[in-house]
Design a protein around this motif. Structure first.
Motif, mmCIF file in Angstrom:
data_model
loop_
_atom_site.group_PDB
_atom_site.id
_atom_site.type_symbol
_atom_site.label_atom_id
_atom_site.label_comp_id
_atom_site.label_asym_id
_atom_site.label_seq_id
_atom_site.Cartn_x
_atom_site.Cartn_y
_atom_site.Cartn_z
ATOM 1 N N MET A 1 0.856 -1.188 0.000
ATOM 2 C CA MET A 1 0.000 0.000 0.000
ATOM 3 C C MET A 1 0.886 1.230 0.000
ATOM 4 N N THR A 2 0.322 2.353 -0.425
ATOM 5 C CA THR A 2 1.009 3.636 -0.360
ATOM 6 C C THR A 2 0.201 4.576 0.525
ATOM 7 N N ILE A 3 0.906 5.495 1.165
ATOM 8 C CA ILE A 3 0.284 6.455 2.067
ATOM 9 C C ILE A 3 0.556 7.855 1.554
ATOM 10 N N ARG A 4 -0.492 8.658 1.497
ATOM 11 C CA ARG A 4 -0.370 10.068 1.104
ATOM 12 C C ARG A 4 -0.953 10.940 2.217
ATOM 13 N N PHE A 5 -0.170 11.918 2.652
ATOM 14 C CA PHE A 5 -0.643 12.825 3.697
ATOM 15 C C PHE A 5 -1.441 13.969 3.081
ATOM 16 N N ASP A 6 -2.577 14.278 3.721
ATOM 17 C CA ASP A 6 -3.456 15.355 3.274
ATOM 18 C C ASP A 6 -3.498 16.440 4.333
ATOM 19 N N ALA A 7 -3.651 17.679 3.906
ATOM 20 C CA ALA A 7 -3.671 18.791 4.861
ATOM 21 C C ALA A 7 -4.856 18.702 5.810
ATOM 22 N N ASP A 8 -5.970 18.155 5.341
ATOM 23 C CA ASP A 8 -7.157 18.007 6.193
ATOM 24 C C ASP A 8 -6.980 16.810 7.118
ATOM 25 N N LYS A 9 -7.172 17.049 8.387
ATOM 26 C CA LYS A 9 -6.994 16.004 9.388
ATOM 27 C C LYS A 9 -8.311 15.271 9.623
ATOM 28 N N ILE A 10 -8.264 13.953 9.641
ATOM 29 C CA ILE A 10 -9.440 13.144 9.943
ATOM 30 C C ILE A 10 -9.515 12.941 11.450
ATOM 31 N N THR A 11 -10.613 13.373 12.054
ATOM 32 C CA THR A 11 -10.867 13.140 13.479
ATOM 33 C C THR A 11 -12.329 12.735 13.610
ATOM 34 N N LYS A 12 -12.568 11.478 13.939
ATOM 35 C CA LYS A 12 -13.954 11.020 14.036
ATOM 36 C C LYS A 12 -14.015 9.698 14.789
ATOM 37 N N GLN A 13 -15.171 9.445 15.400
ATOM 38 C CA GLN A 13 -15.478 8.140 15.942
ATOM 39 C C GLN A 13 -16.012 7.271 14.807
#
Length: 512
Positions: A367-379
């Protein structure tokens, strides 16, 4: 009543979080409407509120102790260290840029208004607000920009009690000196002291406490004994020490045990993920930082991190990457969580967190990982396939990284449309979900699989371990300790009277 109390520390890691948790629980059990509050927390151990806000993990536990859902009101400013000099700022649960030590003062006015508004709102809604300070209240070099200790106490006109960890030694000097170095106005808010983690005969300590009262004019409201059974929800890096065993201190004597090496990354985050495994009888979890320990354990865990790329470089510098590859090649279990999961891929493309661009991952998952400026924060909720069918699972996410392409089998699936989350290849598996291991049925099934992959098929998983019940028991244990060893009536009295009680100013160190 609408009162408030600040629980400050003579040092960092003095036990403020534990004391606040216990006070919240003890008062709530008396029918008092109580809420926790930490104006500014510096921690990479965080939790997600129902509306997707991010707060310190300790404040989520304190809310639980009060019988409340976690809320951004309880921790309006969270600083998450990304390096030794700069921290990521979370305000009212949402990312709000970065801050360095040198430019902190420029943000003070804005942040002070945020925390005092939230504190006033809580005081209007609850009978009592128990506030937790940050570090030591005697960091006089930071007093001018303080919004979490005496600066908050002054703004909220509330009394302060100071906690000292006597297990470290020097508590009486800590308490005297902490009070004496404060300015006169701040000293007048210090109502008294609490001793934490005491071992031995209380009668031997009593003369010292009386002398402390004579020197400072302030009482000690309680001496809380050392309790080896308290271990949940470490707050900061001091609590996550290499070699420290996670979980209950005593083994249960089972003939077949599983050993877990949790890698103590330099910028570790949400270290509490491994506590669920430590709740299991027959499972021994310890923090490690060397390749030999990683290679020797039955299970290796790569936890979350606030600096995925730099912590990956640290792994390589210590040869831990080779140990993990060796485990994978031999079919021995490796688990990655959040940042640790991201490290397991082929590449990480990060122009957000580290600004390092594309770097090679460990290559243990396709797999590859790409960082995005928008942060995911959720239950989050979903399900996992287990030996006996399918079980519901829940957790929470806090990350910038996105899985950009993955050919591996899904570890869990989310929602009715069966969105894949996480990945599994042989004995290597990972997920962005924190809290996944707290799901009881899922964890038990996983341990059977991990034991087989570790070459210990005779391991028997306990059929009834309940992490939520254990957490409840821990909170009640802390409350029981404080109820038995702290003068709660006296604390309620000083909360009711508020700040400005008649206490002397110590001049020994101020006048020279």
């Amino acid at each position: 009543m609408n009162g408030a109390l600040l629980v400050g520390g003579a040092t960092s890691d003095a036990g403020k979080s534990m004391i606040v948790t216990g006070l919240c629980r003890a008062l709530a059990r008396q029918g008092i409407r109580v809420a926790p509050f930490k104006a500014q927390n510096m921690s990479n151990n965080s939790a997600i509120t129902p509306d997707g806000g991010e707060i310190g993990r300790a404040q989520a536990l304190q809310a639980f102790a009060c019988g409340l859902d976690p809320s951004t009101r309880f921790n309006p400013v969270l600083l998450k260290p990304g390096s030794d000099r700069r921290s990521h700022v979370v305000v009212r649960g949402r990312p709000d840029g970065q801050i360095g030590a040198a430019d902190y003062a420029t943000r003070r006015a804005q942040l002070l208004g945020v925390v005092t508004d939230e504190l006033a709102s809580l005081r209007a809604d609850f009978d009592i607000v128990i506030c937790e300070g940050a570090g030591s209240i005697a960091e006089i070099n930071l007093r001018g920009s303080d919004i979490a200790n005496m600066g908050l106490a002054q703004a909220g006109a509330m009394p302060v009690i100071v906690v000292s960890d006597i297990d470290r030694g020097g508590s009486l000097a800590h308490l005297f000196g902490t009070t004496a170095v404060l300015g006169a106005d701040d000293q007048r808010l210090v109502a008294g002291y609490l001793i934490n983690k005491f071992r031995g005969d209380p009668g031997l300590l009593a003369p010292g406490l009386e002398q402390l009262r004579e020197l400072t004019g302030r009482p000690t409201y309680g001496v809380v004994p050392y309790a080896s059974g308290i271990w949940i929800d470490a707050e900061d890096s001091l609590s996550v020490a290499v070699g420290r065993r996670v979980g209950p201190p005593a083994a249960d004597g089972r003939p077949v045990r599983l050993s877990v090496a949790a890698i103590r990354l330099p910028r570790i985050s949400n270290s509490t993920d491994v506590e669920a495994l430590a709740c299991e009888p027959g499972v021994d979890v310890a923090w490690v930082d060397d390749a030999g320990a990683v290679a020797a354990a039955d299970i290796a865990i790569l936890p979350g991190t606030r600096a995925t790329v730099s912590d990956l470089a640290w792994l390589r510098s210590r040869g831990i990457d080779a140990a993990l590859r060796g485990r994978a090649a031999a079919g021995r279990p490796v688990i990655g969580i959040c940042g640790g999961f991201q490290m397991l891929g082929r590449t990480i493309d990060d122009d957000v967190e580290s600004g390092g661009g594309r770097v090679e991952g460990l290559g243990l998952l396709d797999m590859t990982i790409r960082f995005d400026a928008d942060k995911i924060t959720k239950q989050v909720t979903g399900h996992a396939d287990v030996r006996d069918g399918r079980v519901a699972v829940r957790g929470y996410e806090i990350h910038h990284g996105r899985v950009d392409g993955c050919t591996e089998d899904a570890w869990i699936r989310q929602g009715d449309n069966l969105i894949a989350e996480g990945a599994v290849r042989g004995a290597v598996r990972g997920t962005h979900w924190h809290g996944l291991l707290e799901n009881n049925a899922f964890r038990r099934d996983l341990l059977i699989t991990l034991a087989e992959q570790a070459g210990k098929p005779a391991f028997e998983v306990a059929p009834d371990t309940d992490v939520a019940a254990i957490r409840t028991g821990q909170v009640d244990l802390i409350a029981d300790l404080l109820t038995a060893h702290v003068d709660l009536d006296a604390l309620l009295d000083i909360i009711g009277r508020g700040a400005g009680a008649s206490v002397p100013v110590i001049t020994h160190m101020l006048t020279g």
